[in-house]
Structures are given as structure tokens and as C-alpha cells.
Scaffold this motif. Structure first.
Motif, PDB file in Angstrom:
ATOM      1  N   ASN A  41       0.816  -1.215   0.000  1.00  0.00           N
ATOM      2  CA  ASN A  41       0.000   0.000   0.000  1.00  0.00           C
ATOM      3  C   ASN A  41       0.850   1.265   0.000  1.00  0.00           C
ATOM      4  N   GLY A  42       2.039   1.185  -0.504  1.00  0.00           N
ATOM      5  CA  GLY A  42       2.919   2.346  -0.570  1.00  0.00           C
ATOM      6  C   GLY A  42       4.370   1.902  -0.453  1.00  0.00           C
ATOM      7  N   HIS A  43       5.251   2.855  -0.247  1.00  0.00           N
ATOM      8  CA  HIS A  43       6.670   2.572  -0.077  1.00  0.00           C
ATOM      9  C   HIS A  43       6.946   2.305   1.387  1.00  0.00           C
ATOM     10  N   ILE A  44       7.520   1.123   1.695  1.00  0.00           N
ATOM     11  CA  ILE A  44       7.837   0.773   3.074  1.00  0.00           C
ATOM     12  C   ILE A  44       8.974   1.679   3.534  1.00  0.00           C
ATOM     13  N   THR A  45       8.772   2.377   4.626  1.00  0.00           N
ATOM     14  CA  THR A  45       9.801   3.278   5.170  1.00  0.00           C
ATOM     15  C   THR A  45      10.522   2.674   6.357  1.00  0.00           C
ATOM     16  N   GLY A  46      10.117   1.514   6.860  1.00  0.00           N
ATOM     17  CA  GLY A  46      10.777   0.874   7.992  1.00  0.00           C
ATOM     18  C   GLY A  46       9.846  -0.073   8.697  1.00  0.00           C
ATOM     19  N   TYR A  47      10.414  -0.697   9.749  1.00  0.00           N
ATOM     20  CA  TYR A  47       9.646  -1.631  10.567  1.00  0.00           C
ATOM     21  C   TYR A  47       9.768  -1.228  12.024  1.00  0.00           C
ATOM     22  N   THR A  48       8.795  -1.577  12.786  1.00  0.00           N
ATOM     23  CA  THR A  48       8.825  -1.368  14.244  1.00  0.00           C
ATOM     24  C   THR A  48       8.716  -2.733  14.913  1.00  0.00           C
ATOM     25  N   LEU A  49       9.708  -3.044  15.760  1.00  0.00           N
ATOM     26  CA  LEU A  49       9.716  -4.304  16.494  1.00  0.00           C
ATOM     27  C   LEU A  49       9.509  -3.992  17.973  1.00  0.00           C
ATOM     28  N   LYS A  50       8.512  -4.639  18.549  1.00  0.00           N
ATOM     29  CA  LYS A  50       8.251  -4.531  19.977  1.00  0.00           C
ATOM     30  C   LYS A  50       8.278  -5.930  20.562  1.00  0.00           C
ATOM     31  N   TYR A  51       8.825  -6.028  21.790  1.00  0.00           N
ATOM     32  CA  TYR A  51       8.821  -7.332  22.463  1.00  0.00           C
ATOM     33  C   TYR A  51       8.770  -7.098  23.956  1.00  0.00           C
ATOM     34  N   GLN A  52       8.307  -8.127  24.693  1.00  0.00           N
ATOM     35  CA  GLN A  52       8.166  -8.043  26.132  1.00  0.00           C
ATOM     36  C   GLN A  52       8.129  -9.450  26.705  1.00  0.00           C
TER      37      GLN A  52
END
Length: 1307
Positions: free
Chosen positions: A970-981
């Protein structure tokens, strides 16, 4: 010569009547016309006022211009401005007299009002103003009246004279009316008459009351005391004074024949005025009480105007006329004789109108007219005329006016001769004064009836269409219908003198537009009204007689037919009254249901169907019988009727009579008459009508050209009888059709034709042989002649060669060998449609957001549509994604917008995509050409979740995450966000760590994690529009054998380029799985065009009979499988399904092992609920130990058991009857145990089981503990009395407070 005069007189009367009737006009409905004054409201001639309120003398008038007002008082001019107490209302002649500063007596005069404008003068009646009076009763002392039992008595009232006279009635001290009867009654003058008195008539509160109506005051006379003594009472009273000598004889008052108390003598006379109320009374005394009767010597009493009051003593005749004059005889009669009295009645008459008061005249210049003032009276009244309030003999001469007694004749009137004429008719008993104006006008016609008014009538009822008009000269009225081909004259139309058109029996073909035309020499005026003939409301299925057992349910049906444009309302009645307010009675539109029937539900139920125009009703009886009726009479169907006979034969009717058969113990409710048409439907019987069961004759309305054979069936509560034998045949003569076909429609099946269809008439409706149809059509917008064709044995006709989609007017008329039906109504239709020839123009798209676009266009001109506009269609398709990695999509979608829309919204678009679209108009034939194809690009949106997230290289404190980019970028991927706990053993989540990863990353290694710890990971992609949906995964680090733990740090893996992958033939790739508590997560990549994606799975090594399980996962690239069983291995694959003619695409199979035991092991010793439970158990054990210690300590220090054994007292130990043992201690109040005792289950206290009954050993129950816990008080050999002991035992019963005190003492 005498005959000639009589003829002239008759002609003159006819001429005058003609003029009087021809010149009646509703002038009050017109505005702006000059008009002489007319008195509209005035006070009554005899005006009685309330002296406590202001005097208001009414005088209202109208005219153009508005009139001015003046007054005379006692025949002379009344200068209102000179009297400060009198004011005149603005724009009115009404006088208001303020009596706050003066007395009302000063204004008791004769008043007359005058209203004038430049066209004439009108005057009011003479208004005689008098104030009401209610004088006080004169003070008098009334001596008690002592009478002998049996004699007559008159108690006088004699009220003070008031204005108007008061209303008299007799009451007692408690304001209760005194009872009256044939023996005791009140006369017309208010006196109370006793024909004979009885001992119970003795009382001291005979009070006469007078109510004065105007002042609403009531005054009373002093109470009258009456003592009625019999012979014994009088003798006993007087014996002491007269040496026991009787004063009267031993016999009571003698019985006697009647004599009249009023009126006196054998005859009397009375005069009454015509129209008033005549009251004659005869009151007689006698013993026994006489009876009164009335007769008229010269004729019968008028039944409808005669009534009797005061127990036949008063004869009352209302609205007296000259025929009521004569001799009336009243007769008083008892067993001893009869007496008569004759009353001679004379009837006089104040003047009264014979043919109404004179009517206003509106004449055109040069016309003739007449004013008639015809009245009568006894004696004959005299007639005088005035013009504008001046006697006519003193008025200016007018050659066009001629006065002849009670008539003024006007000939060839001229402009400017308008005036108001007063006619005064008087005799000795009153007068009549009437104003009538003559208004000379020249006016063009006007129709006063509301334009375009709609009249609604029921079929077969009378219809009246109004055409109230005005004009001078009087307009002539003509009527037309629809096309105005000819005037409406003759049957079924009738013209009234006031312009109203009457249709005797309205039929459906009479519906339509009617035009009323008013003409005179000055002009013409048209007005249109509409007539709608509605079908009648008829109850088709009437409620039937019902006999039902108590407790059952019953349903009365009432099915109705009605005109669709009239909404009926249903009303149910019980015994002609409202239904009881009971929830057991359920009213529906066509039925009434009664549940749980009781005896009170029995009665007659009526169903009434109402519309705004008509109604119909039917009724049925409900009989309620016992729940278990005793064997009774056997009810059967009735026998068929016999002896059918036809009489009174006419063209369209006949009378049928029959003889009923045996009812068989159930009354016949109705007869059903059926007929067979042996000409058209031989062998088929049809219902014709029903008649009540009490009738044996029916008048039948028939149709022409039918060979009728009749039969009759009887109906009772059991059912229908067998049909009677058929009657003789009755043939009706043929006639022209009474109606035309209905349901006329016009439509096209091809672009150049017109199909005219209709519902054909039945054989019964044809009315004769040779039925055919005259079909007529013409283009609606062209003034062309009707094209006609004759059609037989068909219900449609096709007109060829018509222009495409053109409106037509249509008519279909029924015709047979005996003539044509009525003029048919015009129907409308269109010729055939063709495909539209034009596309919408000015098409453009407006983007609302990344998934929504609005398309606008200009409507296509109606001529280019070439048919009925159905709407617009937007064809749109996704050309491709703007991202280079996404495939090409071409799948057209269509959105339809019904009606004349000029815009529409396209929902569900893919962000960051290129779309193409066009717009087409469509009609009943199909779609038109498309508009030029246009394109638009949707902006970027948030991405979808990553295609997969896999945990690899799991170690003691490190692990690696690998993922694939989202399928829907749906567009140009600008990055990823990784969350963990971290996640502990109680499923509680720890603190969240967040990392930002670059757009080209597909893996990441986390360092320095906690050993043997479960982590939950969330990964989502981002575009310039924001973050997309996250994909989650869980993993556990490996347990450390050395049990060491160091703080972890996060280190990024060096960037590495993902290996290049060659896309296989299958559109699926990177299929992976991971297991968790919620199930097994299957992830994949997909780049195919198909939208129907399935996940299929089957147990490994399963037999061939088992089928693959299937789950639909459209639009997603991961799915959680929750139905897999633990400990089994599964084969999993992905399937993409396209159209029916396309092959299936499957991924490579993936082997998934579901763990048999959950990987997470929870240590119960660390769970909060377990720790809390253990603490509660320890606290409970501690409390039990403390209580046991207290009990043991007390038992050792005080050996109460031994004390009780040593001091046993038989007085307080009752012996049991059965084993000679002593009974138990008992507390009679509430059976509470003594302090420290053990209570058995039955609530009693045994002495043998008591350990330490301290209270029983204390004196008077005063034993108590000291501060150090020692016992205060001495042991006693005997307990105190049982009553005292019981009282203290009750007060010392154990309670939570006592237990706490004991614990405190121990501590």
C-alpha cells in the motif's frame, strides 16, 4: 271577467315566485363589491340584564363600505358622547354601559340601533332593556298546621315576584327534595297539594325554595310544620281536659269521591300563543287518591308534542299551533265517583313568516325584481314598509318601485337605486322587523366553489358537484366532462337551480374531470372539479353464530373488501356497547379472538368496518355452555329449502321465494342463493347473495344476457344444508356493456412498436353476444385524431412503426351487438425502448481517501436515453499497484446507481493503485455507450502485516527473528517497528521494548535476553501514512544449566542481503508455522491474482477416506489454526481458487507437529491464589487452638460438673414418664444454651452434659468474673426459682460479643 282576473293574479304570483327564486345569491362569499348594510347580530327584543354586571347591548352589521352606527333611546336620538358611562366598541355598534358609578335602573329603556353607509340604512329591533330582580321573601310567622288524617291540604308558597319569574321547588332542612306522588304534588304556581294526608306527612320542615335564574340566587320561605293526627291520638290528648269525653267520633275521615282543588268550577278558559308551551293542570282531592286523565273533546291529542307531568296532573303541549285550540277535559276518578272539568283553549299568534323573511336582491341595471314580506298571525297583522329607516310614503318617489301590500315590485331598475328596505309586521301580540337590501350591480360571472376540488363518492350512491356562482345579471351554468365534447344533460345527470350537478347513481366511469362554466352578458368563468367514484366497503365473510364451552377460545372472522385508496378502520361492539377492557379479547384487522371464554362473554358481537365515505357491519351471537354439557338435543344440518318460485320478473331483477326445511334443533342463520349460467358456464354454481334466516324471499339483481337457474342452501350452527332443487330458468335480455375493460397498459416490446393490453370482460360482463373491443390510441403531445381498430377474441393489440419511446394516450371500449359501453377512461403508455445513444459527459473522479473515491457526471438528456431512465452504472477496475513488486490486476467491477443520480461513491479501493473507470446510462432495454475511460491513482495507505515472522537460532540469551515484507504494501515501506516483552508464568506481560528497523531489513538478532524466559514479539511495517497491522510471535530462550543471569543488551546483526529467490510456478512462498497456546500460526507469501485463498490440513498418515479440512483466509497472509489435536502431525497446504475454468494453485505441503504438552510449566508454589489459601488455613487453625485452650482452662479451674451432681434438686429436674429419669433443662423462650454448654441438635440443654453452668450456681444469677479472671459469688445448694434462672439464662446466652469478652479475659 272574474276568470280573467283570477288568471292575471295567478300569472303575477308565478312571476313573483320566479323572480324571488332566480335572484338568490351567496353575496357574503364575495369581497370588494359594494353592499348596503346588513344587521348581523343584535340583542334580543326583551333583554333582561344582570344588575351586577356592565350592560352590553349588541349591534353588529356588515357592508361595503363598513357602516357607521347610531342609537335611539325611547324613540329619540341617544347622544353617546354626552354620557360618560356609555361607550361604543370600535368598528361596531355595540354599546357598553359601565354601571360601577351609576345604577342599572337608569338604563331601563327601549333602544334601537341604526347602521348606514352610502348605499343604504338598516335598523335593528326595538330592544327593551330591563334588569333582573330577585326580591327577598317577606318575613312572616307561620303557625303549625294540625289536620286530621285523610283530609286534603294545600301548603302555599307565594314567592316574591321576580324578573324573570323564579323556579319553585320544595325541600327539607337537609336540602333533600320532598317526595311527590299521585297523592302529593306541586302545582304550576308552586303550592304543594295533598289529595289526602297521612300520619307520615307530619314533619316540621316543609320549605319552599325560589331560584332566580339570572342572579343565580336561591331564597327560602319559613319552614312549615304539619301535624297529622288520627282519632285515637286526638281523644287521648283531650281526655284529661274534658273528663275522658271523646272530642271526635271514633270513625276516621270518611272516604269520599273526588273534587277539584284547582281549577275551580266545572269549566275554565286559557289563552296561549302559537309556538309557545301550553300547560293545563287539574289537581283533585279525595279518599282514596283520585286518578287524573285527559281527553280533547274535538279530536285526539297531538302524540308527538304531548307529555304528562306531576303524575298526570299536568298536560303539556309544546310548539302550540292553531289546531290545538278547543276544549280539553280532565277527569278525576276513584272508586266512589268521578268528576270532570273542561278547559277552553284559545290560540292566538304573534306575527310569523310564511315563506321566510324578505331576501336581499342583487339586480343588474334594467332587470326586474320583487321583495316579499309575507307573514301571518292571529289577529291578522298589518304590514308597513320603510326605506333606509324612513316610512316609504315619506321616501323619495321611484317610478321603478311599486308597493302592493306585502310586496314591492321593481321594474327596469337603474344604477344608483340601491337601498335597504324595512318590513314591519305587527299585531296585538308582537311584531317582526326585517331588513332586505336591493343592490344594483353589473358584475361578470364568478364561481365561488373551490377550484380543483375533489369529490369522493361510493359507487351506486348519489354524487353532487357544486358550482356556486355569482354575477349580475345572474349567470347561466353549464357542465362538461373531460374533453368537453357536449354538455351534460339528461339521464343520469340533473341540474339544480343553484348550479349543482347531480348524478343519481354514480358508477366508476363517471370518475374524471368536470368543468363548470358560468356565463352572463358580461363574461364567462370556468371552474374545474374532480369526481372519484370509490368501490364500496363490504364484509365478505361475516362472523358466524358460535357456541363454545367455557374455558375454550373462539374466533369471529370479519373479512372485508374496500377501495384501496380508502383505509378502513375496524370496530367491534358487544351488545351494541364498547368491548370490555380485557386482555383476553384480541382484536385483529379481520378477526376478534376471545380466549378462556367465560359466561360473561356471551352476547351479540358486531363488526363495523368504517371508511371516510361509508361503512358496513355484521353481527353474530356467542353462546357459552358448560365445560361438560349434559347430553342434550342432537343438532343437525337443516333440510334443504323447497318450492322455489320466481315472481316480479323484470329486465334486470326477479323475486325468488322458497319454503324453509326442518331446522333440526338449530335455528337457520341465513340462506345462501346460488345461480348457474347455463349460457356461459353450464354446470358451475356461483354465490349470488345471502339473506337472513328469518326471510324466505329475496329480490335479486341480475345481469343482462344470462340464462339463470337458482338454488338455495340453508345454514345453521352445524353447517350448510344440501342444495334445493333448481328453479326454472330465467333469461335476461341482452344489452350494451355496462363497463369497459380494466388494466389498460401501453408498452413496447421492440423499439418501433406499441403493445396495448387490457383485462378482457367475462361472459357475465359482456351483456350480450358479439363482444369485441374498440382500441384507440394517439400520441399524447400531438393534437391528432384517435386511431381506432376493432379487436375480437384477444386482450392485446400491437401497433407497429411507432417512433421510439413516445408517450401515447390509450382507450379501450367494450362493444357488443347491442351497442357500445360507456365512454372509456384514458390510459397512458409508451412505445418501445431502445438502447441509449449518448454517454454521460463531464465525468471526473474526486479522491476522498486512499480507499474511497467519488465519481461525478452530467446527466444524459432524456431524448438520448430513449426509454425509462433506470439509472447509471460505473465500471471500474484496478489496473495495477503502483509498487513495482505487486502484480497486474484487471478485474472489472460495476456499481449501479438507480434513478437520476449525478454522482456516486466507489468504496473498497486499494491504496497506492492505478484505477480506470467509465460511466454508462441504462434504461429498460440495456446499457448505453461508455464515457471515455479515465484513470486515477489512490494515495498511499498503511501497509498490511508482514507476510511471516519466524523465530530461529534460539539460544540461552539470544534469538533471531526473520520476516517477509507485507503482501499489501500500500505504498513505499519506510521501515519496521519491532516490539517485544517478557511473559511470566502467570501470563502477565512485562515491560515493552521497542526498536526501529530499516526498510530493507528482513531479519534481526536480539542479544542478552533472559534465560528460560518466554517473549512475545510484535512486528509491523510503516509507510508515510503510518504503521500497519502487526504480526505477533512467541518464543522461549533455552534454560541455562549454570543458572547464571546477566543483564542483556541488544545488538543488531550486521546487515545482510537476503538471498535472491526465484519465484516458482506456484504463487505461494515462504510457507511457515509456529505453535502457541492459542493454536498453530500458518504464514505465507502470495503474489497470485486469485482472491479465494484456502488453508487445507489433514492428519499425517491418515487413511484415504479422510478429507482435507478447509478454512477460508481471503485477504490475509496468515491464519491461526485452532482445531489441531495435541501430539499429532499434520500436512498443511495453501490453495488459490480462481474462476471455474481456471486450475487450482497449491503450495508445497508443510509438516506441522502439534506439541503434546504445553511448553509452559507453572510452579504452583509461586501462584498468588495458592499462597493466599495456605495463609487462610493457618489462621483458621490458630483460632481453633486458642478456643480449645480457653475451654480447657476454664473446665479445670471450676469443677461445675461435680457441683451439679452434689446439689441435684428434684424440683428443678422433672422426671420423665417413660424411664423415670430426670428431664432436660429447657429454655422456654428461645432454647438458647447456657454459657459454655454444649447444645444438642434438638436445641435442648441436658444437665448431664453440662460442664460449667455458672449462672445456675450463683445467687440470683449474679456470678461474674473479676478483673483477674477469678469467679465472684458463692456456690449455692439450690438454684434460684426456675423463672429467675430462665431469665438469666436467656440474658447470658452466648453471642459473638461474649466470645470476644472471654478471649480478652484470657489474654
Amino acid at each position: 271577467m272574474m276568470e280573467r282576473r283570477r288568471m292575471d293574479a295567478a300569472l303575477l304570483v308565478l312571476f313573483l315566485v320566479h323572480l324571488a327564486t332566480a335572484l338568490e345569491v351567496p353575496l357574503d362569499l364575495l369581497e370588494g363589491l359594494p353592499q348596503p348594510p346588513t344587521i348581523t347580530h343584535q340583542s334580543p327584543k326583551d333583554y333582561i340584564i344582570d344588575p351586577r354586571e356592565n350592560i352590553i347591548i349588541q349591534c353588529e352589521a356588515k357592508g361595503k363600505p363598513h357602516p357607521s352606527f347610531s342609537w335611539t333611546r325611547n324613540g329619540t336620538h341617544f347622544d353617546i358622547d354626552q354620557d360618560p358611562n356609555v361607550t361604543m366598541k370600535p368598528h361596531s355598534g355595540t354599546l357598553v354601559v359601565d354601571i360601577s358609578r351609576t345604577k342599572a335602573e337608569q338604563y331601563e329603556c327601549v333602544y334601537q340601533c341604526t347602521a348606514r353607509n352610502k348605499h343604504g340604512t338598516a335598523v335593528s329591533n326595538n330592544i327593551v332593556v330591563r334588569q333582573s330582580r330577585s326580591p327577598l321573601w317577606s318575613k312572616e310567622k307561620i303557625k303549625p298546621i294540625v289536620v286530621q288524617e285523610g283530609v286534603s291540604l294545600v301548603l302555599p308558597c307565594r314567592p316574591p315576584a321576580g324578573l324573570p319569574p323564579p323556579i319553585i321547588f320544595w325541600m327539607d332542612n337537609n336540602f333533600q327534595r320532598l317526595p311527590q306522588s299521585r297523592r302529593v304534588s306541586q302545582s304550576l304556581n308552586g303550592d304543594l297539594y295533598f289529595s289526602n294526608v297521612l300520619r307520615e306527612d307530619s314533619r316540621n320542615d316543609y320549605i319552599c325554595y325560589a331560584r332566580f335564574p339570572y342572579t343565580q340566587t336561591i331564597q327560602q320561605k319559613q319552614p312549615i310544620t304539619v301535624k297529622v293526627l288520627n282519632l285515637d291520638a286526638i281523644n287521648d290528648t283531650m281526655a284529661a281536659f274534658y273528663n275522658d269525653t271523646d272530642l271526635f267520633s271514633e270513625d276516621p275521615a270518611d272516604e269520599r269521591k273526588p273534587t277539584f282543588l284547582i281549577p275551580s268550577g266545572p269549566s275554565s278558559s286559557k289563552m296561549v300563543l302559537r309556538g309557545q308551551v301550553l300547560e293545563m293542570e287539574c289537581i283533585a282531592e279525595g279518599l282514596p287518591t283520585p286518578e287524573i286523565s285527559w281527553t280533547k273533546n274535538s279530536g285526539d291529542l297531538p302524540v308527538n308534542r304531548t307529555s304528562y307531568l306531576h303524575y298526570q296532573k299536568t298536560l303539556r303541549i309544546v310548539n302550540v299551533s292553531e289546531s290545538d285550540a278547543g276544549d280539553y277535559r280532565c277527569t278525576a276518578r276513584n272508586k266512589l265517583g268521578t268528576v270532570y272539568h273542561t278547559i277552553h283553549i284559545m290560540v292566538k299568534a304573534a306575527p310569523f313568516w310564511i315563506s321566510g323573511a324578505p331576501r336581499n336582491l342583487v339586480l343588474a341595471p334594467g332587470e326586474d325584481g320583487v321583495l316579499t314580506c309575507r307573514a301571518s298571525g292571529t289577529p291578522k297583522p298589518s304590514v308597513t314598509w320603510a326605506m333606509n329607516g324612513i316610512p316609504i310614503e315619506n321616501s323619495p318617489k321611484d317610478l321603478s318601485r311599486k308597493v302592493e301590500d306585502d310586496t314591492i315590485i321593481f321594474s327596469v331598475v337603474q344604477s344608483g337605486s340601491s337601498a335597504v328596505y324595512q318590513c314591519n309586521v305587527s299585531n296585538d301580540y308582537g311584531y317582526l322587523l326585517s331588513n332586505a337590501f336591493v343592490n344594483v350591480l353589473s358584475e361578470t360571472p364568478r364561481v365561488l366553489t373551490q377550484a380543483n376540488k375533489v369529490y369522493q363518492v361510493i359507487k351506486n350512491h348519489r354524487a353532487l358537484l357544486d358550482c356556486a356562482s355569482f354575477g349580475s345579471p345572474i349567470p347561466r351554468i353549464t357542465w362538461f366532462k373531460d374533453s368537453r365534447s357536449s354538455t351534460l344533460d339528461g339521464d343520469p345527470y340533473m341540474h339544480h337551480d343553484n348550479g349543482t350537478l347531480e348524478i343519481h347513481v354514480a358508477q366508476a366511469h363517471h370518475s374524471g374531470k368536470y368543468t363548470c362554466v358560468a356565463r352572463n352578458t358580461l363574461g364567462i368563468y370556468e371552474n374545474h372539479v374532480y369526481l372519484e367514484v370509490k368501490d364500496p366497503t363490504r364484509i365478505l365473510k361475516q362472523p358466524d353464530y358460535k357456541q363454545v364451552q367455557r374455558g375454550r377460545s373462539v374466533v369471529f372472522e370479519c373479512k372485508v373488501t374496500y377501495d384501496p385508496s380508502l383505509q378502513p378502520t375496524v370496530t367491534w361492539l358487544k351488545d351494541d356497547g364498547e368491548l370490555p377492557d380485557d386482555e383476553r379479547l384480541i382484536v385483529d384487522f379481520d378477526s376478534l379472538t376471545i380466549t378462556d371464554v367465560t359466561e360473561n362473554d356471551a352476547g351479540v358481537y358486531t363488526c363495523i368496518m368504517n371508511t371516510t365515505l361509508d361503512q358496513d357491519s355484521a353481527r353474530a351471537e356467542l353462546t357459552v355452555v358448560g365445560a361438560t354439557p349434559t347430553p342434550a338435543v342432537v343438532y343437525e344440518r337443516p333440510d334443504p329449502p323447497t318450492d322455489l318460485e320466481l315472481t316480479d320478473k323484470k329486465k334486470r331483477s326477479v323475486q325468488l321465494t322458497w319454503t324453509p326445511g326442518d331446522e333440526h334443533n338449530s335455528p337457520i342463520q341465513k340462506f345462501l342463493i346460488q345461480y348457474e349460467d347455463s349460457l356461459h358456464h353450464r354446470g358451475h354454481w356461483h354465490n349470488l347473495t345471502e339473506v337472513p334466516g328469518t326471510k324466505t324471499t329475496a329480490h335479486l339483481k341480475l345481469s343482462p344476457y344470462v340464462h339463470y337457474i337458482f338454488r338455495v342452501l340453508a345454514v345453521n350452527s352445524v353447517g350448510f344444508s344440501r342444495p334445493s332443487f333448481p328453479s326454472r330458468m330465467f333469461k335476461t335480455e341482452p344489452a350494451a356493456p355496462d363497463e369497459n375493460p380494466t388494466g389498460v397498459h401501453g408498452f413496447g416490446t421492440e423499439h418501433d412498436n406499441l403493445v396495448i393490453s387490457w383485462k378482457p370482460l367475462t361472459g357475465l360482463q359482456s351483456n350480450g353476444p358479439g363482444l369485441h373491443y374498440k382500441v384507440m390510441w394517439r400520441q399524447k403531445l400531438m393534437e391528432s385524431d384517435w386511431t381506432k381498430v376493432t379487436v375480437a377474441n384477444n386482450s392485446k393489440f400491437v401497433v407497429s412503426g411507432t417512433p421510439t419511446f413516445v408517450p401515447y394516450e390509450l382507450k379501450v371500449q367494450a362493444v357488443n351487438d347491442h351497442g357500445a359501453g360507456p365512454e372509456p377512461a384514458i390510459a397512458h403508455g409508451y412505445s418501445g425502448e431502445d438502447l441509449p445513444v449518448a454517454a454521460p459527459e463531464n465525468v471526473q473522479a474526486v479522491l476522498l481517501n486512499s480507499t474511497l473515491s467519488e465519481v461525478h457526471w452530467d446527466p444524459v438528456p432524456p431524448k438520448s436515453i430513449r426509454g425509462h431512465l433506470k439509472g447509471y452504472k460505473v465500471y471500474y477496475w484496478r489496473e495495477r499497484s503502483l509498487h513495482k513488486h505487486n502484480p497486474h490486476h484487471v478485474e472489472k467491477q460495476i456499481l449501479t446507481f438507480s434513478g437520476n443520480h449525478t454522482h456516486g461513491i466507489l468504496p473498497g479501493l486499494h491504496p497506492f493503485s492505478l484505477y480506470s473507470f467509465n460511466v454508462r446510462v441504462y434504461n429498460g432495454k440495456g446499457d448505453g455507450p461508455p464515457s471515455p475511460t479515465q484513470q486515477f491513482e489512490t494515495p498511499e495507505g498503511v501497509p498490511g502485516p508482514p507476510t511471516s515472522l519466524v523465530v530461529t537460532n534460539t539460544n540461552m540469551d539470544t534469538l533471531t527473528l526473520e520476516w517477509n515484507p507485507p503482501h499489501d504494501r500500500n505504498g513505499h515501506i519506510t521501515g519496521y517497528t519491532l516490539k517485544y516483552q517478557p511473559v511470566n508464568n502467570s501470563n502477565e506481560l512485562g515491560p515493552v521494548e521497542e526498536l526501529a528497523l530499516p526498510a530493507n531489513a528482513t531479519s534481526f538478532t536480539l542479544l542478552n535476553l533472559k534465560y528460560s524466559t518466554r517473549y512475545k514479539f510484535y512486528l509491523n511495517a510503516k509507510t508515510v501514512r503510518g504503521a500497519g497491522t502487526a504480526i505477533s510471535q512467541e518464543a522461549v530462550t533455552i534454560m541455562d544449566e549454570g543458572n547464571t543471569q546477566t543483564p542483556h543488551s541488544i545488538a543488531r546483526s550486521p546487515p545482510r542481503r537476503p538471498p535472491h529467490k526465484v519465484r516458482p510456478v506456484s504463487p505461494f512462498g515462504n510457507v511457515s508455522s509456529s505453535s502457541g497456546e492459542d493454536g498453530t500460526l500458518i504464514s505465507w507469501e502470495y503474489w497470485g491474482p486469485e482472491k479465494n485463498i484456502y488453508v487445507e490440513y489433514i492428519v499425517k498418515n491418515s487413511e484415504g477416506e479422510e478429507k482435507w479440512q478447509k478454512e477460508l483466509v481471503n485477504g490475509s497472509q496468515n491464519v491461526m489454526l485452532k482445531g489441531l489435536k495435541e501430539g499429532l502431525s499434520y500436512r498443511v497446504r495453501l490453495v488459490a481458487k480462481g474462476h471455474h475454468d481456471q486450475p487450482l494453485h497449491r503450495s508445497e505441503e508443510l509438516l506441522v507437529l502439534v506439541p503434546a504438552v504445553t511448553s509452559r510449566q507453572v510452579d504452583i508454589a509461586t501462584q498468588g491464589w495458592f499462597i493466599g489459601l495456605m495463609c487462610a488455613i493457618a489462621l483458621l487453625i490458630l483460632i481453633l487452638l486458642i478456643i480449645c485452650f480457653i475451654q480447657r482452662n476454664k473446665g479445670g479451674k471450676y469443677p461445675v460438673k461435680e457441683k451439679e451432681d452434689a446439689h441435684t434438686d428434684p424440683e428443678f429436674q422433672p422426671m420423665k414418664d417413660d424411664d423415670c429419669t430426670f428431664g432436660e433443662y429447657s429454655d422456654n423462650e428461645d432454647h438458647k444454651p447456657l454459657k459454655g454448654s454444649r447444645t444438642p441438635s434438638n436445641g435442648t440443654v441436658k444437665r448431664d452434659d453440662s460442664d460449667d453452668s455458672l449462672v445456675d450456681y450463683g445467687e440470683g444469677g449474679d456470678g461474674q468474673f473479676n478483673e483477674d479472671g477469678s469467679f465472684i459469688g458463692q456456690y449455692s445448694g439450690k438454684s434460684v426459682s426456675r423463672e429467675t434462672a430462665e431469665g438469666h439464662e436467656s440474658s447470658e446466652a452466648p453471642s459473638p460479643i461474649n466470645a470476644m469478652n472471654s478471649l480478652n479475659s484470657f489474654v
